[in-house]
Design a protein around this motif. Structure first.
Motif, PDB file in Angstrom:
ATOM      1  N   THR A   1       0.840  -1.209   0.000  1.00  0.00           N
ATOM      2  CA  THR A   1       0.000   0.000   0.000  1.00  0.00           C
ATOM      3  C   THR A   1       0.870   1.251   0.000  1.00  0.00           C
ATOM      4  O   THR A   1       0.568   2.237  -0.695  1.00  0.00           O
ATOM      5  CB  THR A   1      -0.938  -0.003   1.218  1.00  0.00           C
TER       6      THR A   1
ATOM      7  N   ASP B   1      -5.813  -1.431  -5.048  1.00  0.00           N
ATOM      8  CA  ASP B   1      -5.342  -1.939  -3.766  1.00  0.00           C
ATOM      9  C   ASP B   1      -6.378  -2.883  -3.146  1.00  0.00           C
ATOM     10  O   ASP B   1      -7.356  -2.439  -2.563  1.00  0.00           O
ATOM     11  CB  ASP B   1      -5.033  -0.777  -2.814  1.00  0.00           C
ATOM     12  N   GLU B   2      -6.163  -4.156  -3.294  1.00  0.00           N
ATOM     13  CA  GLU B   2      -7.042  -5.193  -2.737  1.00  0.00           C
ATOM     14  C   GLU B   2      -8.493  -4.997  -3.165  1.00  0.00           C
ATOM     15  O   GLU B   2      -9.408  -4.977  -2.342  1.00  0.00           O
ATOM     16  CB  GLU B   2      -6.921  -5.237  -1.206  1.00  0.00           C
TER      17      GLU B   2
HETATM   18 MG   LIG Z   1      -2.124  -2.788   2.171  1.00  0.00          MG
END
Ligand SMILES: [Mg+2]
Ligand SMILES: Nc1ncnc2c1ncn2[C@@H]1O[C@H](COP(=O)(O)OP(=O)(O)O)[C@@H](O)[C@H]1O
Lengths: 288, 244
Positions: free
Chosen positions: B43, B169-170
């Motif tokens: 991240t 991100d995810e």
């Molecule tokens: Mg992360």
């Protein structure tokens, strides 16, 4: 009955003026998240610009009013561009911005006091000849009717601007999350500049209206700032509708509060309202 | 062709080396996976690439020519980068439709003052919201959407910026199967349009299925990179996840 109607008129008129100041204050707060104390002095800028153009240069009064509004907006815009924006760029905290805005307030107020004298003076051409109307036993002047009409007009205009235009949507996005707004390509600094222009212009207009209704003095900004801030906090800071609601509530509480006592208590009552809200509902009426 | 590159990228938080001399090259038109254990700096890398964190060292190079020793949020859109957030960030007090429309605004502020949205913009917004199956929710406030719908709206918002590089991100985490299908379709379509995707994901099945190339991070460093089959069989990855 007569005094009752009169108090209602006075409350509504005061509320309308406070609402105009709270509108700009909240608009700016929403976009920038700092308390722009210099907002108050925009009223004096508006008032004294009209004073200069009508009394010194003897220009047409409507033209002078337009110049006054635009000039207040321009000063607000410039404050952002030359003071707040450079500070934001250096990631200054909101406390630093608040102090800077207070400095700007004091400096501009001093300049006005130097350029003009500190006497209280009215913008009205001829006070005694002013038309007034009697409704339900209360008296309302022509100036006051104009205040009400123009306040309603500006509030409607602002609501339309915010809800119907793309510009308004961008302002909302910035209020919600400025960083993300930047990342998706919204020109946040430019839009914040326009927000300062619009908010300050409205405050300038409020100052002009006060000048015609009662009068102007260089220090008028402080009192009006307090009222605008109290209205905003009571209604819910950053919330435009809350600010308007808070403004009218303040107008009513203030004017009915002095029904049986001296008018000198007005400001004390306003601050009492603020303190009650700060203790029992610090987020204000409208904020969840 | 390399569309995005980092050279010795560094980010520290106090004593933590969140990103530690990271050098990667991302090819245009590929779906790139970034995997690695929790806290390995994935991240943080995306935050550096999108200008949300200040870099402590190194550089970011876009399109082989644009060199940055610091990225700023307002440059991200300009250089064709769009992103989503691990913790979704929407314009919460705006409707689903307005979350999209606000991005379709012309960049000229003054003209936007008086202009309403055109048919063209509405059509584009409808198109993208249909794609993530949120058109029927268009008048709801973003804050009132379900977790999965929020993730999808954020992806839709990235899509309308019409970027070249998508940092996700995810995006699959916590989604129901039908929503996962929507997201993986979108990622495949992006590839067909020759766009570049950087996807952080923990589901190795998805990584294997979607990605052309993988970077494995551990403790802020690049552990290994390569084609999924090669990398996922390697002992480095297994060790990073399970310990030696
Ligand atoms: Mg992360
Ligand atoms: N804003 C921050 N402040 C302090 N430490 C942070 C911050 N963001 C991330 N970290 C730390 O940096 C390391 C990498 O975190 P992160 O990039 O979120 O990992 P990942 O996304 O791979 O799980 C972790 O040790 C985390 O605790």
């Amino acid at each position: 009955m007569e005094i009752f109607s009169q108090l209602i008129f006075n409350s509504i008129i005061a509320g309308a003026v406070y609402a105009l100041i709270a509108l700009g204050f909240n608009l700016i707060y929403g976009a920038t998240k700092f308390l722009n104390l210099a907002h108050g002095v925009m009223t004096a800028i508006g008032g004294y610009t009209v004073f200069y153009f009508t009394k010194t240069l003897d220009w047409n009064i409507y033209l002078a009013v337009i110049i006054g509004i635009l000039f207040a907006g321009l000063i607000g815009f410039s404050l952002d561009k030359f003071v707040y924006f450079p500070l934001r760029k250096r990631k200054a905290s909101n406390m630093v911005l608040l102090v800077a805005s207070f400095g700007a307030f004091t400096a501009i107020q001093a300049i006005i006091a130097i350029l003009f004298n500190s006497r209280f003076q009215t913008l009205s051409q001829n006070t005694s000849a002013q038309k007034s109307f009697e409704i339900f036993g209360g008296v309302i002047t022509q100036t006051q009717l104009i205040i009400l009409a123009s306040a309603a007009l500006i509030m409607t205009g602002l609501v339309l601007l915010l809800h119907k235009t793309r510009f308004g949507k961008a302002i909302k996005a910035i209020s919600d999350d400025e960083e993300v707004a930047k990342i998706v390509g919204i020109n946040t600094n430019k839009i914040i500049g326009y927000v300062f222009f619009i908010g300050s212009a409205i405050a300038g207009f409020a100052g002009i209206l006060v000048g015609f209704d009662t009068g102007i003095e260089p220090t008028m900004g402080l009192d009006l700032l307090f009222k605008g801030v109290i209205a905003s906090i009571v209604g819910g800071i950053g919330n435009l509708y809350g600010g308007v609601l808070g403004a009218f509530l303040l107008g009513f509480v203030e004017n009915f509060g002095i029904w049986k006592i001296s008018g000198d208590w007005k400001d004390a009552i306003a601050f009492a309202l603020l303190i009650v809200f700060l203790i029992f509902r610090p987020r204000g009426i409208m904020n969840k | 062709m390399t569309i995005l590159e980092t050279r010795n990228l560094i980010k520290r938080f106090g004593g933590v080396h969140a990103v530690d001399h990271l050098s990667i090259e991302v090819e245009k038109g590929r779906i790139n996976g970034i995997i690695g254990p929790n806290g390995s700096g994935k991240t943080t890398l995306i935050n550096l690439l999108s200008g949300m964190l200040a870099m402590d060292g190194g550089e970011i190079i876009i399109d082989d020519v644009q060199k940055f020793t610091q990225m700023f949020p307002h440059q991200v859109f300009f250089y064709g980068i769009a992103r989503t957030f691990q913790n979704v960030r929407l314009f919460e007090q705006m409707t689903v439709l307005d979350n999209i429309l606000v991005i379709l605004t012309k960049r000229n502020v003054f003209s936007s003052l008086f202009e309403k949205h055109t048919e063209y913009h509405l059509k584009k917004a409808e198109e993208v919201l249909q794609r993530v199956d949120l058109w029927k929710k268009k008048n709801q406030l973003a804050i009132n959407l379900s977790y999965g719908q929020r993730k999808l709206l954020e992806i839709a918002r990235a899509l309308v910026t019409d970027a070249e590089i998508y940092l996700l991100d995810e995006s699959f985490t916590g989604l129901f199967p039908e929503m996962r299908k929507i997201v993986s379709n979108i990622i495949c379509e992006l590839k067909q349009e020759n766009k570049t995707v950087i996807l952080i994901e923990h589901d190795m099945g998805l990584i294997r299925e979607l990605c052309d190339y993988i970077f494995v991070m551990n403790e802020g460093k690049l552990l290994v990179e390569g084609k999924p089959n090669y990398v996922l069989e390697g002992k480095e990855v297994i060790e990073a996840y399970l310990g030696k």
